[in-house]
Design a protein around this motif. Structure first.
Motif, PDB file in Angstrom:
ATOM      1  N   LYS A 180     -10.874  41.199   0.108  1.00 52.61           N
ATOM      2  CA  LYS A 180     -11.860  40.438   0.864  1.00 52.61           C
ATOM      3  C   LYS A 180     -12.236  41.166   2.150  1.00 52.61           C
ATOM      4  O   LYS A 180     -13.378  41.109   2.597  1.00 52.61           O
ATOM      5  N   ARG A 182     -16.027  42.303   3.401  1.00 55.84           N
ATOM      6  CA  ARG A 182     -16.677  42.060   4.691  1.00 55.84           C
ATOM      7  C   ARG A 182     -17.312  43.361   5.195  1.00 55.84           C
ATOM      8  O   ARG A 182     -18.411  43.358   5.748  1.00 55.84           O
ATOM      9  N   ASP A 198     -18.919  35.387  -2.345  1.00 51.03           N
ATOM     10  CA  ASP A 198     -18.027  34.456  -1.651  1.00 51.03           C
ATOM     11  C   ASP A 198     -18.822  33.532  -0.739  1.00 51.03           C
ATOM     12  O   ASP A 198     -19.952  33.846  -0.340  1.00 51.03           O
ATOM     13  N   GLU A 250     -18.091  31.631   2.988  1.00 49.36           N
ATOM     14  CA  GLU A 250     -17.196  31.710   4.133  1.00 49.36           C
ATOM     15  C   GLU A 250     -17.630  30.707   5.199  1.00 49.36           C
ATOM     16  O   GLU A 250     -18.721  30.131   5.115  1.00 49.36           O
ATOM     17  N   TYR A 290     -18.054  30.350   9.555  1.00 49.85           N
ATOM     18  CA  TYR A 290     -18.185  31.257  10.687  1.00 49.85           C
ATOM     19  C   TYR A 290     -18.556  30.508  11.961  1.00 49.85           C
ATOM     20  O   TYR A 290     -19.046  29.378  11.929  1.00 49.85           O
ATOM     21  N   TYR A 322     -12.264  33.119   5.672  1.00 54.60           N
ATOM     22  CA  TYR A 322     -12.553  33.146   4.244  1.00 54.60           C
ATOM     23  C   TYR A 322     -11.248  33.059   3.468  1.00 54.60           C
ATOM     24  O   TYR A 322     -10.154  32.979   4.037  1.00 54.60           O
ATOM     25  N   ILE A 380     -10.627  28.610   1.611  1.00 55.84           N
ATOM     26  CA  ILE A 380     -10.621  29.149   2.969  1.00 55.84           C
ATOM     27  C   ILE A 380      -9.161  29.163   3.396  1.00 55.84           C
ATOM     28  O   ILE A 380      -8.474  28.139   3.301  1.00 55.84           O
TER      29      ILE A 380
END
Length: 312
Positions: free
Chosen positions: A34, A38, A115, A117, A119, A132, A153
Motif C-alpha cells: 500500500k 501511495r 483503494d 482511503e 484523508y 488506509y 482502514i
C-alpha cells in the motif's frame, strides 16, 4: 506492520524508485504494498499534470496516463460509525463500496491498484494526511461493469496520530491500471497506464477513546444519610500516549434501583480541570450509581459501570 508514507511528502523521483520493493500478496492481487501504491499515485498525478512522470529516469519516460473508465460509489466506512482509537492498540474498521468500470475489467488483477482511503486536507489531491488499510480490498463482480469491494482502514494511534486528528476525515478513491507496464521500468510509457482519482466519497469521524469511572460511598449506608459519588472522565491523548482528564464536560449522575434495568438521571455536573467528578445525594434505597457522558465531536459517549450501594 507496514511503514506509512505521506503522499504529499513523496516526490516523483522517489515515487517510482519506491516501487522496487514488492510486498507479499496473493497471487491474483497487486504485487506492491500500500505504501508503494501511495507513491505510484503521486507519480501518476505528476505524469497527468506535467505531461511526463518525474521518475529517476524521467528523460526516458513518455506520455501521460489516460483517464480510466472507473468510478466509486456507495462508500461506507465503519458501517457509518465513528472510528474510535485509544493510545496504542491498532484499530481496524471495514470499508465497503461499489466500483463501476468498463466491461470486463478485473479489479483483482495483479497489475491494477485500487483503494478507498480517508484523508485530511482541502481536497484528496492536496491531502496532508492519509489513512488506509494494511491489505488490498477484495472486489466481487456483480455484473460485467460493477463490483462490490470490501477493504479496511487501519489506524495506529501510537505513531501516526496527534490530537488534532480527532476531527472529520474525508474519503477518496484511486485506481491505477498498469496494463503490463513495469512500474520499476526505466522507460515507462505513461500513455498505456490508466489512472482514476475520485474525491467527495463521504466522510467519517475519528475520535479519542474515552473512559469514565464511579465510586459511591460509604457502603453500606443508612437511609437518609449522605452518599458521596466520585469519578473521573478521561480520554486518549495521542501525543503523550496516556489517558488525560477531560475538563469542564457535563456528565450525568444516574441511578438504577435494585431489581430494575433502567437508569434515571439524578443531576448533571461538570468535570473539573483534571476531569474529576464529585457530588452528593441522600441515601433512599438499594441500587446502582453511575456517571454517563454523552460525548462530543472528538470524544465518544461512555458510561461508567454501576457501583452498588446497600441502603440499610
Amino acid at each position: 506492520m507496514r511503514i506509512r508514507a505521506t503522499v504529499a511528502a513523496v516526490s516523483g523521483a522517489l515515487a517510482l524508485s519506491a516501487l522496487a520493493v514488492p510486498a507479499s500478496q496473493a497471487a491474483d492481487a497487486p504485487s506492491y504494498s500500500k505504501d508503494d501504491a501511495r507513491a505510484a499515485v503521486q507519480a501518476a498525478r505528476q505524469a497527468d499534470a506535467d505531461g511526463a512522470a518525474r521518475s529517476t529516469f524521467a528523460a526516458e519516460d513518455t506520455g501521460t496516463p489516460y483517464a480510466l473508465d472507473l468510478s466509486f460509489s456507495n462508500v461506507k466506512i465503519n458501517s457509518g460509525k465513528p472510528i474510535v482509537a485509544g493510545i496504542s492498540n491498532q484499530v481496524t474498521v471495514p470499508v465497503t463500496y461499489t466500483v463501476t468500470h468498463e466491461a470486463g475489467m478485473d479489479l483483482n488483477a495483479a497489475d491494477l491498484m485500487l483503494d478507498v482511503e480517508i484523508y485530511r486536507g482541502a481536497t484528496y489531491e492536496e491531502a496532508t494526511k492519509v489513512l488506509y488499510g494494511d491489505d488490498w480490498p477484495v472486489c466481487t463482480p456483480t455484473s460485467s461493469t460493477t463490483d462490490t469491494c470490501k477493504g479496511t482502514i487501519d489506524v495506529y494511534p501510537d505513531f501516526e496520530l496527534v490530537n488534532a486528528d480527532a476531527t472529520t476525515w474525508k474519503a477518496g478513491g484511486y485506481a491505477i491500471d498498469w496494463n503490463d507496464q513495469d512500474p520499476d521500468s526505466e522507460d515507462i510509457d505513461w500513455s498505456k497506464v490508466g489512472f482514476a482519482m475520485q474525491d467527495g466519497l463521504g466522510s467519517t469521524k475519528l475520535q479519542r477513546y474515552s473512559k469514565l469511572t464511579v465510586n459511591a460511598s460509604p457502603e453500606p449506608v443508612k437511609k437518609g444519610k449522605t452518599i458521596t459519588v466520585t469519578g473521573k472522565l478521561s480520554r486518549a491523548n495521542w501525543e503523550t500516549h496516556k489517558y488525560a482528564g477531560y475538563s469542564t464536560q457535563p456528565v450525568k449522575l444516574q441511578f438504577r434501583k435494585k431489581g430494575t434495568s433502567t437508569y434515571t438521571t439524578l443531576k448533571t455536573i461538570k468535570t473539573n480541570t483534571y476531569g474529576d467528578l464529585k457530588t452528593t445525594v441522600t441515601a433512599s434505597t438499594d441500587g446502582y450509581f453511575r456517571y454517563r457522558f454523552e460525548g462530543t465531536s472528538t470524544t465518544p459517549a461512555v458510561s461508567a459501570t454501576g457501583d452498588y450501594v446497600d441502603v440499610q
